[in-house]
Design a protein around this motif. Structure first.
Motif, PDB file in Angstrom:
ATOM      1  N   GLY A 179      22.415  -8.722 -33.256  1.00 23.64           N
ATOM      2  CA  GLY A 179      23.486  -8.088 -32.503  1.00 23.64           C
ATOM      3  C   GLY A 179      24.683  -9.006 -32.343  1.00 23.64           C
ATOM      4  O   GLY A 179      25.833  -8.597 -32.532  1.00 23.64           O
ATOM      5  N   LEU A 180      24.419 -10.267 -31.987  1.00 25.43           N
ATOM      6  CA  LEU A 180      25.493 -11.242 -31.844  1.00 25.43           C
ATOM      7  C   LEU A 180      26.220 -11.451 -33.165  1.00 25.43           C
ATOM      8  O   LEU A 180      27.459 -11.520 -33.210  1.00 25.43           O
ATOM      9  N   ALA A 181      25.448 -11.532 -34.262  1.00 22.08           N
ATOM     10  CA  ALA A 181      26.052 -11.752 -35.579  1.00 22.08           C
ATOM     11  C   ALA A 181      26.953 -10.590 -35.981  1.00 22.08           C
ATOM     12  O   ALA A 181      28.066 -10.791 -36.485  1.00 22.08           O
ATOM     13  N   PHE A 182      26.482  -9.357 -35.757  1.00 29.22           N
ATOM     14  CA  PHE A 182      27.323  -8.195 -36.046  1.00 29.22           C
ATOM     15  C   PHE A 182      28.586  -8.235 -35.193  1.00 29.22           C
ATOM     16  O   PHE A 182      29.683  -7.916 -35.667  1.00 29.22           O
ATOM     17  N   MET A 185      30.988 -10.813 -36.594  1.00 27.88           N
ATOM     18  CA  MET A 185      31.579 -10.339 -37.843  1.00 27.88           C
ATOM     19  C   MET A 185      32.671  -9.312 -37.576  1.00 27.88           C
ATOM     20  O   MET A 185      33.784  -9.400 -38.094  1.00 27.88           O
ATOM     21  N   TRP A 186      32.363  -8.330 -36.728  1.00 27.36           N
ATOM     22  CA  TRP A 186      33.345  -7.282 -36.433  1.00 27.36           C
ATOM     23  C   TRP A 186      34.490  -7.788 -35.571  1.00 27.36           C
ATOM     24  O   TRP A 186      35.548  -7.149 -35.512  1.00 27.36           O
ATOM     25  N   GLY A 306      35.291  -8.236 -26.823  1.00 25.08           N
ATOM     26  CA  GLY A 306      34.391  -7.104 -26.611  1.00 25.08           C
ATOM     27  C   GLY A 306      33.313  -7.007 -27.672  1.00 25.08           C
ATOM     28  O   GLY A 306      32.147  -6.745 -27.361  1.00 25.08           O
ATOM     29  N   SER A 307      33.680  -7.222 -28.935  1.00 23.27           N
ATOM     30  CA  SER A 307      32.696  -7.155 -30.017  1.00 23.27           C
ATOM     31  C   SER A 307      31.608  -8.210 -29.845  1.00 23.27           C
ATOM     32  O   SER A 307      30.415  -7.924 -29.981  1.00 23.27           O
ATOM     33  N   GLY A 360      34.400  -3.054 -28.436  1.00 20.31           N
ATOM     34  CA  GLY A 360      33.049  -3.550 -28.668  1.00 20.31           C
ATOM     35  C   GLY A 360      32.041  -2.464 -29.012  1.00 20.31           C
ATOM     36  O   GLY A 360      30.862  -2.774 -29.219  1.00 20.31           O
ATOM     37  N   PHE A 361      32.485  -1.201 -29.099  1.00 17.28           N
ATOM     38  CA  PHE A 361      31.535  -0.115 -29.311  1.00 17.28           C
ATOM     39  C   PHE A 361      30.796  -0.240 -30.646  1.00 17.28           C
ATOM     40  O   PHE A 361      29.590   0.007 -30.726  1.00 17.28           O
TER      41      PHE A 361
END
Length: 455
Positions: A179-182, A185-186, A306-307, A360-361
């Protein structure tokens, strides 16, 4: 088993896509079996593979840095489209036919989302194509930008392009910190959104849209090409390449997937609208020209935070809770801040708040995928990612024409059509659009319909 089923000490149940491991992921696998499984899988020793560690280490973080920059360069253009929207609306030849301008930004981003199921299906079914697809995707992006620079009508600008297979690689490099990695990245998208609006405004003012798009295309080529070396798989590609891998869609009509997808689509209907309309909204209030660009940059920089924040929470909390946090913050910011704002300070607060919670959605997709995989163990990451991206794309593409219809509606009263004299944002010609954006954001609460009952 899939990588979402974790335990206190990650072992066999936490494995990258298509690979089975038999030891702790921190120390590396003793043996790795290809996803051919019992029908011809090949077992190799740890010494012969020498796989880099997951969830950390130099290679994993370099990979993530590459993904971050790649995301920034590929998605920064459509997510900074508000600058172009203002330019096209006020400059020939596009100002002669302004009715399709909003659709350019939503279709450029929505098109990439919508094509995701096809590209991710191909890359999941034929893993050996993943490395080549990065180069192919870059070629499509550069070609689309150059072609757009020769456009003389709005319809010629609605082009889409292909994106590279970083999702599969990330699933190999990060397990417990997925989750943190995504989220990191985003966050590249938001970071580019801080810098690119100012850069694009300068280019457009000095050289016009055609030269600006060509400069952007050259920058994409020069900066992205070296990154392909770092954005690579952690696991070796089987030799000879695997045959087409079977993909299950049994999860498609489960309540969990349907509810999460519905919430994803409906939230996406309004998600892009502040980024598209904030610059022109600021202009309608007779604010300084730089104000619109500054608002867009503020929105994007807080979407970075947020991401990362929402991705971090997805590794620690139930995904329904994380979505509810994102939804509540985004919805309240639209109704209580944008709806009441006719001065720059309150607009800045809105851009920051909406950027953090709504921006962050997408990071919650990592949690959504885990949730679907818990109820349907045959669901694979690439398939799920493609479908959630397509859901966001449906919302993005529809939001362009829908917003143009809303902008033609009578404002909610209280001021002149151009916004001057209105006490609140609701009283400007953007009032109906603001309400639509807030209602759309609120649909994220539908996620609780996907929550499994404990029996």
């Amino acid at each position: 088993m899939d990588s979402s089923r974790s335990s206190q000490r990650p072992t066999t149940s936490q494995k990258p896509l298509g690979v089975s491991t038999e030891t702790d992921i921190e120390t590396g696998p003793r043996e790795v079996r290809s996803s051919l499984g019992s029908q011809g899988g090949v077992v190799v020793s740890e010494d012969s593979l020498k796989l880099p560690k997951v969830d950390g280490g130099k290679d994993a973080w370099l990979f993530l840095v590459g993904c971050f920059v790649f995301e920034a360069l590929v998605w920064g253009f459509p997510f900074s489209f508000g600058v172009f929207e203002t330019y096209y609306t006020n400059n020939l030849p596009f100002s002669q036919h302004p009715s399709g301008i909003a659709a350019i930004g939503t279709c450029s981003s929505g098109g990439m989302y919508l094509i995701a199921p096809l590209t991710l299906y191909i890359l999941e079914a034929w893993p050996s194509l993943r490395r080549l697809s990065s180069i192919f995707g870059l070629t499509i992006v550069v070609t689309a930008l150059i072609a757009s620079s020769f456009s003389t009508q709005v319809c010629h600008l609605i082009l889409t392009f292909l994106y590279a297979p970083t999702m599969f690689y990330l699933d190999e490099w990060f397990i417990n910190k997925k989750g943190l990695a995504f989220g990191i990245m985003w966050a590249g998208v938001g970071t580019s959104g801080v810098i690119f609006p100012f850069l694009l405004t300068t280019l457009l003012d000095a050289h016009g849209f055609a030269t600006s798009l060509r400069v952007w295309a050259i920058a994409m080529l020069v900066l992205c090409l070296p990154l392909i070396h770092f954005v690579k798989p952690r696991l070796p590609t089987p030799a000879p390449p695997l045959l087409r891998q079977p993909i299950s869609y049994a999860f498609l009509f489960t309540r969990t997937h349907v509810t999460l997808q519905l919430c994803n689509i409906l939230e996406g209907l309004g998600f892009f609208l502040p980024a598209i309309y904030l610059p022109s909204y600021a202009q309608s209030l007779s604010l300084q020209p730089i104000a619109g660009t500054a608002l867009l940059a503020t929105l994007n920089i807080f979407s970075v935070l947020g991401s990362i924040g929402m991705g971090f929470l997805c590794d620690r909390l139930c995904v329904h809770t994380v979505i509810a946090i994102s939804t509540a913050g985004a919805t309240l910011s639209v109704f209580l801040l944008w709806g009441l704002a006719t001065e720059l300070p309150l607009l800045v607060v809105f851009a920051a708040t909406y950027g953090f919670f709504a921006g962050g959605f997408s990071a919650t997709w990592a949690g959504m995928m885990k949730e679907v995989q818990r109820v349907s163990t045959g669901a694979r990451m690439g398939t799920l990612m493609g479908l959630f991206a397509a859901g966001r794309g449906v919302g993005a593409v529809l939001s362009g024409p829908v917003s143009e219809v809303l902008m033609r509606k009578d404002h909610l009263g209280g001021g002149g059509e151009d916004g001057r004299g209105a006490r609140f944002g609701y009283g400007t010609r953007y009032g109906v659009l603001i309400v639509f954006t807030g209602v759309s954001a609120g649909f994220g609460l539908l996620c609780f319909g996907a929550k499994r009952r404990v029996v």
